[in-house]
Design an enzyme around this catalytic site. Structure first.
Site, PDB file in Angstrom:
ATOM      1  N   HIS A  73     -13.083   1.661  -1.031  1.00  0.00           N
ATOM      2  CA  HIS A  73     -12.557   0.295   0.627  1.00  0.00           C
ATOM      3  C   HIS A  73     -13.419  -0.558  -0.221  1.00  0.00           C
ATOM      4  O   HIS A  73     -13.656  -1.734   0.769  1.00  0.00           O
ATOM      5  CB  HIS A  73     -13.505   0.990   2.018  1.00  0.00           C
ATOM      6  CG  HIS A  73     -12.970   1.644   2.501  1.00  0.00           C
ATOM      7  ND1 HIS A  73     -14.411   2.644   2.967  1.00  0.00           N
ATOM      8  CD2 HIS A  73     -12.340   2.089   3.063  1.00  0.00           C
ATOM      9  CE1 HIS A  73     -13.496   3.850   4.058  1.00  0.00           C
ATOM     10  NE2 HIS A  73     -12.178   3.595   3.755  1.00  0.00           N
ATOM     11  N   GLU A 126      -7.604  -6.908   4.133  1.00  0.00           N
ATOM     12  CA  GLU A 126      -7.098  -6.062   2.960  1.00  0.00           C
ATOM     13  C   GLU A 126      -5.373  -6.638   2.105  1.00  0.00           C
ATOM     14  O   GLU A 126      -6.264  -7.312   0.905  1.00  0.00           O
ATOM     15  CB  GLU A 126      -7.361  -4.661   2.575  1.00  0.00           C
ATOM     16  CG  GLU A 126      -8.965  -4.272   2.841  1.00  0.00           C
ATOM     17  CD  GLU A 126      -8.142  -2.743   3.248  1.00  0.00           C
ATOM     18  OE1 GLU A 126      -8.129  -2.548   4.864  1.00  0.00           O
ATOM     19  OE2 GLU A 126      -8.974  -1.620   2.433  1.00  0.00           O
ATOM     20  N   ARG A 156      -2.247  -1.891  -4.115  1.00  0.00           N
ATOM     21  CA  ARG A 156      -3.274  -1.271  -4.095  1.00  0.00           C
ATOM     22  C   ARG A 156      -3.278  -0.021  -4.187  1.00  0.00           C
ATOM     23  O   ARG A 156      -2.438   0.362  -4.854  1.00  0.00           O
ATOM     24  CB  ARG A 156      -3.620  -1.490  -2.657  1.00  0.00           C
ATOM     25  CG  ARG A 156      -4.725   0.203  -1.779  1.00  0.00           C
ATOM     26  CD  ARG A 156      -4.725   0.436  -0.308  1.00  0.00           C
ATOM     27  NE  ARG A 156      -5.820   1.104   0.152  1.00  0.00           N
ATOM     28  CZ  ARG A 156      -6.585   2.095   0.353  1.00  0.00           C
ATOM     29  NH1 ARG A 156      -5.362   2.680   0.586  1.00  0.00           N
ATOM     30  NH2 ARG A 156      -7.388   2.772   0.180  1.00  0.00           N
ATOM     31  N   MET A 208     -12.049   8.923  17.458  1.00  0.00           N
ATOM     32  CA  MET A 208     -13.182   7.998  18.096  1.00  0.00           C
ATOM     33  C   MET A 208     -13.104   7.502  19.558  1.00  0.00           C
ATOM     34  O   MET A 208     -13.808   7.845  20.501  1.00  0.00           O
ATOM     35  CB  MET A 208     -13.716   6.633  17.678  1.00  0.00           C
ATOM     36  CG  MET A 208     -15.454   6.401  17.862  1.00  0.00           C
ATOM     37  SD  MET A 208     -16.506   7.153  18.531  1.00  0.00           S
ATOM     38  CE  MET A 208     -17.267   7.680  16.902  1.00  0.00           C
ATOM     39  N   ILE A 262     -13.425   1.544  14.372  1.00  0.00           N
ATOM     40  CA  ILE A 262     -14.818   1.888  14.711  1.00  0.00           C
ATOM     41  C   ILE A 262     -15.224   0.593  15.345  1.00  0.00           C
ATOM     42  O   ILE A 262     -15.382   0.286  16.133  1.00  0.00           O
ATOM     43  CB  ILE A 262     -15.124   3.219  14.077  1.00  0.00           C
ATOM     44  CG1 ILE A 262     -14.018   4.646  15.001  1.00  0.00           C
ATOM     45  CG2 ILE A 262     -16.200   3.517  14.937  1.00  0.00           C
ATOM     46  CD1 ILE A 262     -14.908   5.771  13.870  1.00  0.00           C
ATOM     47  N   ASN A 320     -13.779  -1.917  17.415  1.00  0.00           N
ATOM     48  CA  ASN A 320     -13.078  -2.064  18.874  1.00  0.00           C
ATOM     49  C   ASN A 320     -14.390  -0.802  19.887  1.00  0.00           C
ATOM     50  O   ASN A 320     -14.103  -0.786  20.980  1.00  0.00           O
ATOM     51  CB  ASN A 320     -11.942  -0.766  18.818  1.00  0.00           C
ATOM     52  CG  ASN A 320     -10.811  -2.023  18.341  1.00  0.00           C
ATOM     53  OD1 ASN A 320     -10.347  -3.096  18.921  1.00  0.00           O
ATOM     54  ND2 ASN A 320     -10.634  -1.500  16.933  1.00  0.00           N
ATOM     55  N   ASN A 347       1.036  -1.434   0.280  1.00  0.00           N
ATOM     56  CA  ASN A 347       0.420   0.029  -0.029  1.00  0.00           C
ATOM     57  C   ASN A 347       1.248   1.376  -0.002  1.00  0.00           C
ATOM     58  O   ASN A 347       1.300   2.114   1.248  1.00  0.00           O
ATOM     59  CB  ASN A 347      -1.039  -0.162   1.035  1.00  0.00           C
ATOM     60  CG  ASN A 347      -1.977   1.111   1.506  1.00  0.00           C
ATOM     61  OD1 ASN A 347      -1.952   2.103   0.241  1.00  0.00           O
ATOM     62  ND2 ASN A 347      -3.053   0.840   2.017  1.00  0.00           N
ATOM     63  N   ARG A 387     -14.085  13.947   7.195  1.00  0.00           N
ATOM     64  CA  ARG A 387     -14.627  14.540   6.742  1.00  0.00           C
ATOM     65  C   ARG A 387     -16.494  14.209   6.238  1.00  0.00           C
ATOM     66  O   ARG A 387     -16.884  13.573   7.598  1.00  0.00           O
ATOM     67  CB  ARG A 387     -15.119  12.933   4.864  1.00  0.00           C
ATOM     68  CG  ARG A 387     -13.515  12.399   4.709  1.00  0.00           C
ATOM     69  CD  ARG A 387     -13.001  11.796   4.083  1.00  0.00           C
ATOM     70  NE  ARG A 387     -11.905  11.415   4.030  1.00  0.00           N
ATOM     71  CZ  ARG A 387     -11.404   9.578   3.408  1.00  0.00           C
ATOM     72  NH1 ARG A 387     -12.398   8.807   3.679  1.00  0.00           N
ATOM     73  NH2 ARG A 387     -10.602   8.735   4.169  1.00  0.00           N
TER      74      ARG A 387
HETATM   75  P1  ADP Z   1      -7.892   4.240   8.625  1.00  0.00           P
HETATM   76  O1  ADP Z   1      -9.088   4.702   7.822  1.00  0.00           O
HETATM   77  O2  ADP Z   1      -7.139   5.208   9.065  1.00  0.00           O
HETATM   78  O3  ADP Z   1      -7.589   2.922   8.474  1.00  0.00           O
HETATM   79  P2  ADP Z   1      -8.645   2.038  11.198  1.00  0.00           P
HETATM   80  O4  ADP Z   1      -9.707   1.577  10.778  1.00  0.00           O
HETATM   81  O5  ADP Z   1      -7.436   2.680  11.718  1.00  0.00           O
HETATM   82  O6  ADP Z   1      -8.429   4.236  10.272  1.00  0.00           O
HETATM   83  O7  ADP Z   1      -9.516   3.214  11.977  1.00  0.00           O
HETATM   84  C1  ADP Z   1      -9.010   4.286  13.009  1.00  0.00           C
HETATM   85  C2  ADP Z   1     -10.199   4.676  14.231  1.00  0.00           C
HETATM   86  O8  ADP Z   1     -10.645   3.971  14.642  1.00  0.00           O
HETATM   87  C3  ADP Z   1     -10.168   6.045  15.136  1.00  0.00           C
HETATM   88  O9  ADP Z   1     -11.321   7.034  15.050  1.00  0.00           O
HETATM   89  C4  ADP Z   1      -9.936   5.075  16.567  1.00  0.00           C
HETATM   90  O10 ADP Z   1     -10.245   6.042  17.177  1.00  0.00           O
HETATM   91  C5  ADP Z   1     -10.838   3.725  16.030  1.00  0.00           C
HETATM   92  N1  ADP Z   1     -10.157   3.048  17.432  1.00  0.00           N
HETATM   93  C6  ADP Z   1      -9.625   2.254  17.684  1.00  0.00           C
HETATM   94  N2  ADP Z   1      -9.200   1.460  19.160  1.00  0.00           N
HETATM   95  C7  ADP Z   1     -11.081   2.217  19.264  1.00  0.00           C
HETATM   96  C8  ADP Z   1     -11.412   1.705  20.233  1.00  0.00           C
HETATM   97  N3  ADP Z   1     -10.454   1.185  21.236  1.00  0.00           N
HETATM   98  N4  ADP Z   1     -12.505   2.661  20.498  1.00  0.00           N
HETATM   99  C9  ADP Z   1     -13.528   3.532  20.011  1.00  0.00           C
HETATM  100  N5  ADP Z   1     -12.308   4.131  18.762  1.00  0.00           N
HETATM  101  C10 ADP Z   1     -11.715   3.371  18.146  1.00  0.00           C
END
Ligand code: ADP
Length: 397
Positions: free
Chosen positions: A179, A384, A90, A284, A332, A335, A8, A240
């Site tokens: 995506h 991915e 990618r 988040m 998000i 997690n 990537n 965004r």
């Molecule tokens: P990207 O689009 O940059 O690949 P990711 O898939 O890594 O993003 O997601 C990033 C988001 O996931 C951020 O908003 C981050 O706060 C959220 N995130 C990661 N861990 C947690 C958690 N434990 N609780 C809430 N949100 C989380």
């Protein structure tokens, strides 16, 4: 055993993951950051938790690739370059041209560069990564995997905007989505987990990361997706805005004295979403803790995020006239248990119920709906890179 590397490439970074194929075992992964800047950072993770990190001045992507291969040998992760028989790149925008992953030749590189209009920050960087590997490993199977390909199955009624037809006909102005590799991976994985053919399933996939998109997958094909001509559209994201009324643009520009439309678009891309609403952060985790401490703007940002995600899921249940499976994935989605619960609670009219105990989990593949839920809800960590490696494998002769 032969190995395949997923790449990537960004304008100043190169993220990679090395798989032993066809076993799909991750051998090593890493990232080169700050390419072209002083003190580039070069990291490799391998073995059981080992990490190699160094800083060096890495002037371009080609040097990054050379250094990567040398270090893989040095650290005994590979014995020689010959072990790497495939590379998958990618690519963000494939336009209408690339409906599937494609073996790369000079024409494909040219086409990726020509599509830069649709992804000005990403496609040129992706092409740079491709050329760097071509130079260093010219004879291996080299494949481009497009974020947009999965969505090329959308019917016209879902990819056209309600604007004069000539803009589509003359300029290809339409919805492309993004995506796609993630939505394809998690929808197929969901069908595997629940043990039903994907052809029989109506699935909504919610990829909720910094960038977020929701997709309706009917019978294994994307039929609609929330991102649009660019990844700015759809649900509220980290920075965004997601969907807005375009008439807001001239209004805000006039009121705020913003002369350049590109500056307005930059604000919608970089200063909006969770960050713009809350004034706290685009992350988040920060939003959740600020809301828990009583910050009202953070709470409303969280409510808006959950609401927009929920609405798209409801919309796509209507698009497909039903929904059998809902999948949460990405940062998000994987997690934030509270987000999953809040979204699901507003969809109980669909017979969708999330079990709070099963939902009390992070980053683990599992079914989180109750046994009597009419819609199966799953948490599936996206992969991915693995999907890219599989596509390379499928195109090796
Ligand atoms: P990207 O689009 O940059 O690949 P990711 O898939 O890594 O993003 O997601 C990033 C988001 O996931 C951020 O908003 C981050 O706060 C959220 N995130 C990661 N861990 C947690 C958690 N434990 N609780 C809430 N949100 C989380």
């Amino acid at each position: 055993m032969s190995k395949t590397i997923s790449i990537n490439a960004g304008s100043s970074s190169l993220k990679w993951k090395l798989f032993e194929m066809p076993d799909e075992v991750v051998v090593a992964s890493g990232i080169v950051e700050r390419i072209g800047l002083p003190d580039s950072i070069f990291t490799i993770k391998y073995g059981d938790g080992q990490k190699y990190e160094t800083t060096a001045d890495i002037q371009d992507h080609e040097v990054a690739v050379e250094m990567l291969l040398e270090q893989l040998t040095e650290l005994n992760i590979i014995e020689s370059f010959d072990e790497i028989t495939g590379v998958g790149h990618r690519v963000v925008a494939g336009g209408e041209k690339f409906s599937e992953s494609t073996l790369i030749d000079d024409d494909v590189i040219q086409a990726i560069e020509d599509l830069a209009e649709f992804a000005p920050l990403h496609n040129p960087a992706n092409a740079t990564g491709i050329k760097a590997f071509k130079k260093v490993l010219p004879d291996i199977t080299s494949v481009a995997v497009f974020d947009t390909s999965f969505h090329t199955s959308m019917p016209k009624k879902n990819y056209l905007y309600s604007i004069p037809m000539q803009y589509y006909e003359k300029h290809n102005a339409r919805r492309y989505g993004a995506h796609g590799t993630s939505h394809r991976y998690v929808s197929n994985r969901a069908a595997e987990i629940i043990g039903q053919p994907i052809e029989d399933l109506k699935i909504v996939t919610a990829h909720l990361g910094n960038g977020a998109s929701i997709t309706a997958v009917d019978g294994g094909k994307s039929v609609d997706t929330s991102m649009g001509f660019t990844p700015l559209a759809g649900v509220t994201m980290g920075t965004r805005s997601g969907d807005i009324d375009p008439s807001l643009l001239p209004f805000i520009m006039r009121k705020e004295g913003i002369a350049d439309i590109n500056e307005m678009v930059r604000i919608l891309n970089n200063e909006s979403g969770l960050k713009g609403l809350s004034g706290v952060s685009s992350d988040m985790r920060d939003i959740e803790s600020a809301a828990a401490e009583g910050n009202e703007d953070a709470q409303v940002a969280l409510d808006i995020f959950n609401d927009r995600v929920r609405k798209y899921i409801g919309q796509y249940a209507a698009t497909m006239n039903g929904i059998d499976v809902l999948v949460f994935t990405a940062g998000i989605g994987e997690n934030a248990a509270n987000v999953r619960q809040a979204v699901a609670d507003g969809l109980s009219f669909l017979g969708l119920k999330v079990d709070p105990d099963k939902n009390d989990v992070r980053g683990e593949e599992r079914i989180i709906s109750t046994d009597d839920s009419k819609v199966k809800v799953l948490l599936i960590p996206t992969d991915e890179e693995l999907m890219i490696a599989r596509d390379v494998e499928a195109l090796k002769d």
